[in-house]
Structure formats: C-alpha cells, structure tokens
Design a protein around this motif. Sequence first.
Motif, mmCIF file in Angstrom:
data_model
loop_
_atom_site.group_PDB
_atom_site.id
_atom_site.type_symbol
_atom_site.label_atom_id
_atom_site.label_comp_id
_atom_site.label_asym_id
_atom_site.label_seq_id
_atom_site.Cartn_x
_atom_site.Cartn_y
_atom_site.Cartn_z
ATOM 1 N N ALA A 326 0.857 -1.190 0.000
ATOM 2 C CA ALA A 326 0.000 0.000 0.000
ATOM 3 C C ALA A 326 0.887 1.232 0.000
ATOM 4 O O ALA A 326 1.823 1.330 0.807
ATOM 5 N N SER A 327 0.634 2.149 -0.916
ATOM 6 C CA SER A 327 1.323 3.440 -0.947
ATOM 7 C C SER A 327 0.365 4.517 -0.485
ATOM 8 O O SER A 327 -0.828 4.478 -0.803
ATOM 9 N N ALA A 328 0.882 5.479 0.260
ATOM 10 C CA ALA A 328 0.060 6.575 0.774
ATOM 11 C C ALA A 328 0.561 7.900 0.237
ATOM 12 O O ALA A 328 1.723 8.028 -0.167
ATOM 13 N N ASP A 329 -0.317 8.900 0.234
ATOM 14 C CA ASP A 329 0.073 10.210 -0.279
ATOM 15 C C ASP A 329 0.759 11.072 0.775
ATOM 16 O O ASP A 329 1.097 12.224 0.506
ATOM 17 N N SER A 330 0.964 10.546 1.984
ATOM 18 C CA SER A 330 1.708 11.277 3.002
ATOM 19 C C SER A 330 2.306 10.277 3.987
ATOM 20 O O SER A 330 1.923 9.111 4.029
ATOM 21 N N PHE A 331 3.244 10.745 4.777
ATOM 22 C CA PHE A 331 3.888 9.888 5.767
ATOM 23 C C PHE A 331 3.057 9.773 7.043
ATOM 24 O O PHE A 331 3.062 8.723 7.697
ATOM 25 N N TYR A 332 2.345 10.815 7.384
ATOM 26 C CA TYR A 332 1.655 10.834 8.671
ATOM 27 C C TYR A 332 0.178 10.454 8.550
ATOM 28 O O TYR A 332 -0.216 9.337 8.853
ATOM 29 N N SER A 333 -0.679 11.355 8.108
ATOM 30 C CA SER A 333 -2.118 11.103 8.195
ATOM 31 C C SER A 333 -2.545 9.905 7.368
ATOM 32 O O SER A 333 -3.290 9.041 7.840
ATOM 33 N N SER A 334 -2.080 9.798 6.140
ATOM 34 C CA SER A 334 -2.533 8.724 5.256
ATOM 35 C C SER A 334 -1.881 7.381 5.565
ATOM 36 O O SER A 334 -2.226 6.374 4.953
ATOM 37 N N GLN A 335 -0.950 7.360 6.502
ATOM 38 C CA GLN A 335 -0.395 6.101 6.988
ATOM 39 C C GLN A 335 -0.851 5.814 8.422
ATOM 40 O O GLN A 335 -0.238 5.017 9.125
ATOM 41 N N ALA A 336 -1.923 6.489 8.824
ATOM 42 C CA ALA A 336 -2.578 6.220 10.113
ATOM 43 C C ALA A 336 -1.703 6.540 11.315
ATOM 44 O O ALA A 336 -1.854 5.943 12.378
ATOM 45 N N ARG A 337 -0.777 7.504 11.155
ATOM 46 C CA ARG A 337 -0.039 7.985 12.323
ATOM 47 C C ARG A 337 -0.878 9.087 12.969
ATOM 48 O O ARG A 337 -1.185 10.089 12.333
ATOM 49 N N THR A 338 -1.237 8.874 14.204
ATOM 50 C CA THR A 338 -2.171 9.774 14.878
ATOM 51 C C THR A 338 -1.431 10.916 15.560
ATOM 52 O O THR A 338 -0.321 10.750 16.064
ATOM 53 N N ASN A 339 -2.094 12.070 15.575
ATOM 54 C CA ASN A 339 -1.508 13.268 16.177
ATOM 55 C C ASN A 339 -2.656 14.185 16.573
ATOM 56 O O ASN A 339 -3.433 14.634 15.719
ATOM 57 N N ALA A 340 -2.752 14.471 17.867
ATOM 58 C CA ALA A 340 -3.858 15.283 18.355
ATOM 59 C C ALA A 340 -3.804 16.724 17.867
ATOM 60 O O ALA A 340 -4.803 17.449 17.946
ATOM 61 N N THR A 341 -2.674 17.139 17.347
ATOM 62 C CA THR A 341 -2.540 18.514 16.855
ATOM 63 C C THR A 341 -3.394 18.752 15.618
ATOM 64 O O THR A 341 -3.796 19.887 15.349
ATOM 65 N N PHE A 342 -3.674 17.694 14.863
ATOM 66 C CA PHE A 342 -4.411 17.827 13.613
ATOM 67 C C PHE A 342 -5.659 16.938 13.625
ATOM 68 O O PHE A 342 -5.676 15.871 14.234
#
Length: 440
Positions: A326-342
């Motif tokens: 699976a390829s994603a269009d970003s490293f963070y959000s589209s790879q399910a890395r969670t961050n309360a800032t966003f």
Amino acid sequence: RAPQSPRQVTHQRGAAHLAEPSAALAAEYRDSRRSIRNKMILKVTKCSLGEMLMVPSSRTVRQLSRPTLSCSQMAPASFVHLSSLRHLHQRMFSQASKRTVSATPLRLELHNVAKAEMVAKKSFKDANFPVDNEGRVYHLGVRRGEVANRVLSVGDNGRARLLAGLMDSAEEGGGGVAEMSSSRGFTVFTGRVLGVPVSIIGTGMGTPMMDFVVREARAVVEGDMAFIRLGTCGLVDECLPVGTIVAATKGSVFIRREPDAFHVPHATAEPAAHHSPDVIGPQVVTAPYRISNVVPACPHISAVLLRELLEAGGRVEAPVVEALNASADSFYSSQARTNATFDDRNEDLLDSLRMRHPEVVSLEMETFHLLDLARCSHGTIQATACAIGLAQRHSNEFLEAPRIKVLEKAAGMAVLRALALCNLKNDADGGCTDAALRVW
C-alpha cells in the motif's frame, strides 16, 4: 595568500558542518579579500562524502581562464558539492596537480579572472514537457545516453551512492560509474552490472518525485525499460518482524487523503467507511481517506526479483515475503499515524485497509505510482518493487541502524542482479543506440 573563509569546515561521520567564525577570523577574511584583484582563490577540502568547493566570491562564474573551469551559481563563501558541477568534478584534480600550493587543504590560484561572464539560467522550450537546448529534461537534468534502460529507484542519494559501489568495477569490465546530479536534488549513477548497463536514481519521497523520475527517464531512453524500486516501509502485518524484505509481487493499492471530507466538522460527521461515501440527510459526507483498487506488478520481472531476494535474504538471515503493498500520499495522516494537533480522522484507517485488502503487508509512499505509470506506458515499462521493513506499526519497534546497512546492501545487490538478468523485448543497446552519447 589565500583568504580563509570565516566559516570553518568540520567533519563528523563524513558530513560537512559549518561552525560560526570568530571575530578575528572574520576580520582577517575581509582584509584578505580586499587584496584580491585579478585572481580568485578556490579552496577545496576533501571529506568522505565527496569533494566540497568554496568560492570566496558573490559573482556567478561561467568560465575561469587558465585553467578553464565550469561553475554554478554560488553565494559568498558558500560550499557546493562538486558532483553538481559536472565539468569541474571531472577535471579539478587533474588540473589542480599543476597548481597545488599546499597538499591539504588544496588551494588553487586562478589568475587573469578580472571579468567573469555571468551565467544565465538555462533556457527551456516546450512548456508541456520542458527540455533545454542540450536535450536535458527539466528535473532530472539528464539527456540521452546518461540513463540506462534498467533503473533501480531508491529513496535517498546516500543509498544510491552506497549501491553504486556494488556495480561492476573497471577491473571487471564495468568501465566505472558515471554520476550526474541535478539542481532539483536528483542523483543518477550509471554503470554496469554483470556487464549490463544499469542506472541507480536517488528518487526522493512521494508520488510527485516518482512521477518526475519515471516520465523524464522514459523521455531520454530508447526502447523498453525495466524499473525496480528498493525502498523502506512500515509493516502492517503484526506477525512479521522488522528487517523483513517485502517483495510487492502482488502489486499495490493507494491511500489518498480526501480534502472534501474535512469541510464537515469532525464532531458532526458520523463514521463512514474509508472506501465509500456515506449520506447524512441531505448532505453527502465523503470518507476522509480513499483506498484504490490494486495496480499489478510485472510478473516476469517480479519473478526474477523474488528469486534474487530469496538468495540474498538467506545469506544475511533476513525473511523475504511476497505480498501486496500500500502506498500513501503522506507519511503521517494517510499512513494512520495519529496526532492530536491535527484533525486527521485516521484512527481506524489501518483496520479499514486490512479489511478491504487483507494481503497488504507493507506501507510506504512510492510503489503504487511507479506501477501505475508502468501500466499506462503502452507496454514500454516493466516495473516491480521491494522494501525493507524498518518499522512494525503494531508494536512500534524500529530496525537498528547497523542492520539497515546490511539489508540495504543485500537487497540492493539482489535488485541490481534482477535488473541485469531480466529480459527486455526491445533492449536498444542499453537505452541509447548512439555510442558517442553513452556514459556506460
């Protein structure tokens, strides 16, 4: 005497770092620069990453007489990696030997340089597909004869340089490795593997960079092409350990963040499947992420790659699996890395991915676009990919750095061999039928 730059170069693990100058050193530098009239001093310092060039002049230099050297635009006391200065990189040290003042650092005094010709930016034609008057493409900066028809794509230039060292040596009949660098950050190494022309391209990260590489390499290569990507990935199968080499023989899917979904505040949006829209009353709420269908890898080149990876993995005791990527269009959000800032709404993205495509094992950012472009190339590109599992997304374990280097070399050699051994219907003499233009 040669002016000393107010910034001193120190070397740590092969990298060049700039330290702030002392007031006395800065004053000495200013005074010495005033004494220079019709000459320019070039100070060259060697480090393990290559040669670094410092030019104490704010002018842009086109040609310097006695000897004639080609330079790119430089700021005062700036350092430029010589690999980006094609002509200077090839001739600096052969000409420098006649003008050496001291051995280390090397100082070159170039006289009769009162008038330096200003360099204008290269002119390009055809806004649809920009090419300069030398036939060089806009981003890669290469032309016919500088890229072979078998290409290994890696994420960073350091890995590209490491793997270039595995190519055939001059003693093995390889004729050396040619290096080309562009102002856009791409580096291309072209040489031979098992006697076959192969290029290694430091591609960078994400689909736009892969798009530049595939389309522009295709434009300067004759005949058919073979592309293999060697990258790093996260492992989404909890049963696989870090250090697993994943061959994407089953193709890849794509995960794309959907901006329209975020017009609706998170608090008022009901959960929606990540692969289909949902309807809430009169308002259509789009899923925050879209997961595509599978784009296939080339069966022929995938089979050759898998065979070579299994042999390499056995030598370094690394597990090798073939799977869906699976390829994603970003490293963070589209790879399910969670961050309360966003407000990313990706807490259940990995579950949705495995629910729709249970065979997905690896997650990265480039393979899908490579395979998609190959699919749309009218049959002229064969492509596949593999990746080293650096991170286990379930346990958050990360592979140790010394092990990464071992796996990069083992997998890199396997990919180079696979490229050399794969069959192309229209080989076209390595991608360029004009022997006078070939760098291999």
